[in-house]
Design a protein around this motif. Structure first.
Motif, PDB file in Angstrom:
ATOM      1  N   UNK A  85      44.993  29.218  45.460  1.00  0.00           N
ATOM      2  CA  UNK A  85      46.001  28.283  44.671  1.00  0.00           C
ATOM      3  C   UNK A  85      45.816  28.501  43.236  1.00  0.00           C
ATOM      4  N   UNK A  86      44.699  28.837  42.798  1.00  0.00           N
ATOM      5  CA  UNK A  86      44.468  29.021  41.233  1.00  0.00           C
ATOM      6  C   UNK A  86      43.548  30.378  41.208  1.00  0.00           C
ATOM      7  N   UNK A  87      43.721  30.957  39.959  1.00  0.00           N
ATOM      8  CA  UNK A  87      43.026  32.220  39.675  1.00  0.00           C
ATOM      9  C   UNK A  87      42.502  32.088  38.252  1.00  0.00           C
ATOM     10  N   UNK A  88      41.201  32.308  38.045  1.00  0.00           N
ATOM     11  CA  UNK A  88      40.613  32.148  36.633  1.00  0.00           C
ATOM     12  C   UNK A  88      39.600  33.377  36.472  1.00  0.00           C
ATOM     13  N   UNK A  89      40.187  34.457  36.003  1.00  0.00           N
ATOM     14  CA  UNK A  89      39.145  35.609  35.783  1.00  0.00           C
ATOM     15  C   UNK A  89      38.820  35.353  34.614  1.00  0.00           C
ATOM     16  N   UNK A  90      37.730  36.545  33.930  1.00  0.00           N
ATOM     17  CA  UNK A  90      37.199  36.810  32.740  1.00  0.00           C
ATOM     18  C   UNK A  90      37.895  37.565  31.699  1.00  0.00           C
ATOM     19  N   UNK A  91      38.958  37.804  32.250  1.00  0.00           N
ATOM     20  CA  UNK A  91      39.772  38.924  31.342  1.00  0.00           C
ATOM     21  C   UNK A  91      41.357  38.716  31.638  1.00  0.00           C
ATOM     22  N   UNK A  92      42.070  38.745  30.462  1.00  0.00           N
ATOM     23  CA  UNK A  92      43.413  38.373  30.361  1.00  0.00           C
ATOM     24  C   UNK A  92      44.345  39.497  31.061  1.00  0.00           C
ATOM     25  N   UNK A  93      43.752  40.696  30.904  1.00  0.00           N
ATOM     26  CA  UNK A  93      44.470  41.905  31.404  1.00  0.00           C
ATOM     27  C   UNK A  93      44.677  41.781  33.017  1.00  0.00           C
ATOM     28  N   UNK A  94      43.820  41.074  33.698  1.00  0.00           N
ATOM     29  CA  UNK A  94      43.948  40.895  35.173  1.00  0.00           C
ATOM     30  C   UNK A  94      44.956  40.123  35.510  1.00  0.00           C
ATOM     31  N   UNK A  95      44.987  38.939  34.579  1.00  0.00           N
ATOM     32  CA  UNK A  95      46.182  37.985  34.939  1.00  0.00           C
ATOM     33  C   UNK A  95      47.391  38.522  34.532  1.00  0.00           C
ATOM     34  N   UNK A 232      43.682  30.930  32.918  1.00  0.00           N
ATOM     35  CA  UNK A 232      43.611  30.267  34.201  1.00  0.00           C
ATOM     36  C   UNK A 232      45.180  30.071  34.742  1.00  0.00           C
ATOM     37  N   UNK A 233      45.381  30.223  36.091  1.00  0.00           N
ATOM     38  CA  UNK A 233      46.968  29.972  36.415  1.00  0.00           C
ATOM     39  C   UNK A 233      47.186  29.614  37.663  1.00  0.00           C
ATOM     40  N   UNK A 234      47.981  28.774  37.892  1.00  0.00           N
ATOM     41  CA  UNK A 234      48.533  28.342  39.493  1.00  0.00           C
ATOM     42  C   UNK A 234      49.172  29.481  39.918  1.00  0.00           C
ATOM     43  N   UNK A 235      48.965  29.862  41.117  1.00  0.00           N
ATOM     44  CA  UNK A 235      49.569  31.076  41.769  1.00  0.00           C
ATOM     45  C   UNK A 235      50.858  30.567  42.386  1.00  0.00           C
ATOM     46  N   UNK A 236      51.674  31.598  42.494  1.00  0.00           N
ATOM     47  CA  UNK A 236      53.133  31.122  43.018  1.00  0.00           C
ATOM     48  C   UNK A 236      52.829  30.751  44.389  1.00  0.00           C
ATOM     49  N   UNK A 237      53.518  29.811  44.914  1.00  0.00           N
ATOM     50  CA  UNK A 237      53.569  29.010  46.157  1.00  0.00           C
ATOM     51  C   UNK A 237      52.628  27.877  46.123  1.00  0.00           C
ATOM     52  N   UNK A 238      51.950  27.608  45.178  1.00  0.00           N
ATOM     53  CA  UNK A 238      51.184  26.509  44.912  1.00  0.00           C
ATOM     54  C   UNK A 238      51.783  25.580  43.778  1.00  0.00           C
ATOM     55  N   UNK A 239      52.677  26.059  42.780  1.00  0.00           N
ATOM     56  CA  UNK A 239      52.926  25.199  41.878  1.00  0.00           C
ATOM     57  C   UNK A 239      53.356  23.752  41.857  1.00  0.00           C
ATOM     58  N   UNK A 240      53.846  23.525  43.293  1.00  0.00           N
ATOM     59  CA  UNK A 240      54.342  22.170  43.568  1.00  0.00           C
ATOM     60  C   UNK A 240      53.352  21.219  44.239  1.00  0.00           C
ATOM     61  N   UNK A 241      52.237  21.660  44.449  1.00  0.00           N
ATOM     62  CA  UNK A 241      51.181  21.119  45.252  1.00  0.00           C
ATOM     63  C   UNK A 241      50.468  20.174  44.081  1.00  0.00           C
ATOM     64  N   UNK A 243      47.830  17.952  44.183  1.00  0.00           N
ATOM     65  CA  UNK A 243      46.243  18.270  43.720  1.00  0.00           C
ATOM     66  C   UNK A 243      46.131  19.512  42.987  1.00  0.00           C
ATOM     67  N   UNK A 244      46.781  20.505  43.214  1.00  0.00           N
ATOM     68  CA  UNK A 244      46.585  21.951  42.345  1.00  0.00           C
ATOM     69  C   UNK A 244      46.887  21.417  41.238  1.00  0.00           C
ATOM     70  N   UNK A 245      47.990  20.931  41.023  1.00  0.00           N
ATOM     71  CA  UNK A 245      48.239  20.599  39.427  1.00  0.00           C
ATOM     72  C   UNK A 245      47.301  19.743  38.789  1.00  0.00           C
ATOM     73  N   UNK A 246      46.714  18.756  39.685  1.00  0.00           N
ATOM     74  CA  UNK A 246      46.057  17.950  39.028  1.00  0.00           C
ATOM     75  C   UNK A 246      44.402  18.495  38.567  1.00  0.00           C
ATOM     76  N   UNK A 247      43.985  19.348  39.446  1.00  0.00           N
ATOM     77  CA  UNK A 247      42.648  20.287  39.155  1.00  0.00           C
ATOM     78  C   UNK A 247      43.059  20.985  37.859  1.00  0.00           C
ATOM     79  N   UNK A 248      44.135  21.676  38.092  1.00  0.00           N
ATOM     80  CA  UNK A 248      44.617  22.708  36.874  1.00  0.00           C
ATOM     81  C   UNK A 248      44.379  21.975  35.521  1.00  0.00           C
ATOM     82  N   UNK A 249      45.232  20.933  35.525  1.00  0.00           N
ATOM     83  CA  UNK A 249      45.225  20.068  34.609  1.00  0.00           C
ATOM     84  C   UNK A 249      43.928  19.521  34.029  1.00  0.00           C
ATOM     85  N   UNK A 250      42.894  18.877  34.991  1.00  0.00           N
ATOM     86  CA  UNK A 250      41.713  18.509  34.750  1.00  0.00           C
ATOM     87  C   UNK A 250      40.912  19.483  33.838  1.00  0.00           C
ATOM     88  N   UNK A 251      40.843  20.783  34.576  1.00  0.00           N
ATOM     89  CA  UNK A 251      40.268  21.843  34.028  1.00  0.00           C
ATOM     90  C   UNK A 251      40.580  21.890  32.153  1.00  0.00           C
TER      91      UNK A 251
END
Length: 268
Positions: A85-95, A232-241, A243-251
């Protein structure tokens, strides 16, 4: 190194498709909603605590499951069909690469980090600076050039040469002293912790309570010029979930930023 990488990738893919391990699940068994987060290994301590605090706010209604690994490994897993649902790498180029391939629409930078030298206190080499890495016989662990911590190390070494912090001879000696190039920053920490090497190039956030008394952090001026950005990004297919949006917002919230700061991350 390529064969080792492919073997490790295959093992991680087996793990992912079988479901995340119990050690990475931060929730009660009664949770009904599951969030899957693929995050850089250097985020393991901070994100684990973030998930615990998030669960306190949400009760037993949600589970947060993590796959902590090298950012490149996680990206490859996503490209090969692993679900998250969420991807958080250590470098912007990957995302950015995943965005260009349609895996996500947008992202935000959640924190920044910098390199340090982690020196085993039992080592006979008392590392003081970058030139110490040119000492005869010293054993060094760094990241592979395919992973963020390895890329940042290469940039730092090149910058040190440009700024006359080291010379060409130092560069060659340092390169000759590198005994292992790891695909995961936590593996570098482990090598230093076990005294398999004398020093490792890691992130400032990797010096934790768990290795206090075994490792010392050595700050190097040139490392301050090479800053790691964590998107950090919400991956496509999870944008409308929800709790995913809540966790993303909390971080990304002020409370989340305070927890990241607690773990030595740099936040705006």
């Amino acid at each position: 190194m390529k064969k080792i990488y492919l073997l490790l990738l295959a093992m991680v893919m087996m793990y992912v498709f079988a479901g995340c391990g119990k050690g990475d699940e931060i929730a009660a068994e009664s949770g009904s909603e599951r969030i899957t987060v693929f995050a850089a290994a250097s985020l393991s301590e901070s994100f684990t605590e973030l998930a615990k605090e998030f669960k306190k706010k949400e009760g037993n209604n949600v589970k947060v499951e993590f796959n902590f690994a090298g950012s490149q490994t996680l990206k490859t897993l996503l490209e090969n069909g692993a679900k998250a649902d969420i991807y958080a790498p250590a470098e912007i180029s990957f995302i950015d690469e995943l965005k260009n391939k349609g895996f996500l629409n947008d992202y935000k930078v959640l924190a920044k980090n910098k390199l340090v030298l982690a020196n085993n206190i039992r080592s006979k080499y008392d590392v003081k600076d970058l030139k110490s890495l040119a000492s005869r016989g010293i054993r060094i662990a760094v990241g592979d050039k395919t992973v963020p911590v390895g890329k940042y190390w290469i940039k730092a070494l090149e910058r040190a040469l440009e700024d006359d912090v080291i010379d060409e001879e130092d560069m060659q000696l340092i390169e000759g002293n590198i005994k292992t190039r790891e695909l995961n920053v936590k593996d570098i920490v482990s090598k230093v912790y076990l005294n398999e090497v004398d020093v490792g190039v890691v992130y400032a956030t990797d010096l934790t309570e768990a290795n206090t008394g075994k490792l010392k952090a050595v700050e190097v001026a040139v490392f301050d010029k090479i800053i790691a950005s964590y998107p950090i990004a919400i991956l496509n297919g999870s944008e409308d979930r929800d709790y995913v949006k809540r966790f993303y917002g909390y971080v990304l919230s002020d409370e989340g930023k305070k927890l990241l700061q607690k773990h030595k991350f740099i936040v705006d």
